[in-house]
Motif scaffolding. Structure first.
Motif, short mmCIF file in Angstrom:
data_model
loop_
_atom_site.label_atom_id
_atom_site.label_comp_id
_atom_site.label_asym_id
_atom_site.label_seq_id
_atom_site.Cartn_x
_atom_site.Cartn_y
_atom_site.Cartn_z
N TRP A 1 0.84 -1.21 0.00
CA TRP A 1 0.00 0.00 0.00
C TRP A 1 0.87 1.25 0.00
O TRP A 1 0.59 2.21 -0.71
N ALA A 2 1.94 1.26 0.78
CA ALA A 2 2.83 2.42 0.85
C ALA A 2 3.65 2.54 -0.43
O ALA A 2 3.90 3.65 -0.90
N ALA A 3 4.05 1.41 -0.99
CA ALA A 3 4.81 1.43 -2.24
C ALA A 3 3.97 2.02 -3.37
O ALA A 3 4.47 2.84 -4.16
N MET A 4 2.71 1.66 -3.44
CA MET A 4 1.85 2.20 -4.50
C MET A 4 1.66 3.71 -4.34
O MET A 4 1.67 4.45 -5.32
N PHE A 5 1.52 4.15 -3.11
CA PHE A 5 1.44 5.59 -2.86
C PHE A 5 2.75 6.26 -3.27
O PHE A 5 2.76 7.30 -3.93
N GLY A 6 3.88 5.67 -2.88
CA GLY A 6 5.19 6.23 -3.20
C GLY A 6 5.45 6.27 -4.70
O GLY A 6 5.96 7.25 -5.22
N VAL A 7 5.08 5.19 -5.40
CA VAL A 7 5.25 5.15 -6.85
C VAL A 7 4.43 6.27 -7.50
O VAL A 7 4.92 6.97 -8.39
#
Length: 161
Positions: free
Chosen positions: A98-104
């Motif tokens: 979830w955090a990776a998708m936000f970061g991407v």
């Protein structure tokens, strides 16, 4: 024991690509006689090369530092916009999904804005290209994780033995 050679090769390839793109940006800013920006790129390369091997709290702190350094350099010189794309793999490796998708999404948006700012306008290629690249990077990283998990499960068995 799981053969992690394909994963290690992918990791080294991504890291080498990131360092290669940074080296091109450093060389370009050096040729433009911008030694301070070029030096910042060298420091970012050293920090990027010092990536932690495994996800965890240290990885998240490293990722924040690398992202901050990238952001400063991306606004300083257009050549530093493009190292964002190898950095997307780091988001997908270090952070929970979830955090990776936000970061991407945030990093891709910042890359689009920085590229448009340097170009003086937002064009369709500057808008669409980075999002296509981010989608490909995301799908590739998720596919590699799924394959690694499947291989690990095959070798240990479904009950973990």
């Amino acid at each position: 024991m799981t053969s992690d050679l394909p994963y290690r090769l992918l990791s080294w390839t991504v890291r080498a690509t990131g360092l290669g793109v940074l080296a091109v940006a450093v060389a370009g800013t050096w040729q433009e006689e911008r030694p301070a920006v070029a030096s910042g790129g060298v420091l970012l390369g050293l920090l990027y090369a010092a990536a932690p091997a495994a996800p965890g709290p240290g990885g998240a702190a490293w990722l924040m530092l690398v992202t901050a350094g990238w952001a400063v350099l991306a606004w300083a010189a257009p050549a530093f916009v493009w190292p964002a794309f190898p950095l997307l793999f780091a988001y997908l490796h270090v952070l929970p999904l979830w955090a990776a998708m936000f970061g991407v999404s945030a990093l891709t948006s910042a890359a689009v804005l920085a590229a448009a700012w340097h170009a003086g306008e937002l064009t369709l290629p500057l808008l669409v290209g980075p999002w296509v690249a981010a989608s490909v990077v995301t799908l590739l990283a998720l596919a590699c994780k799924a394959l690694g998990a499947e291989l690990s499960e095959r070798e240990t068995g479904p009950d973990g033995r």
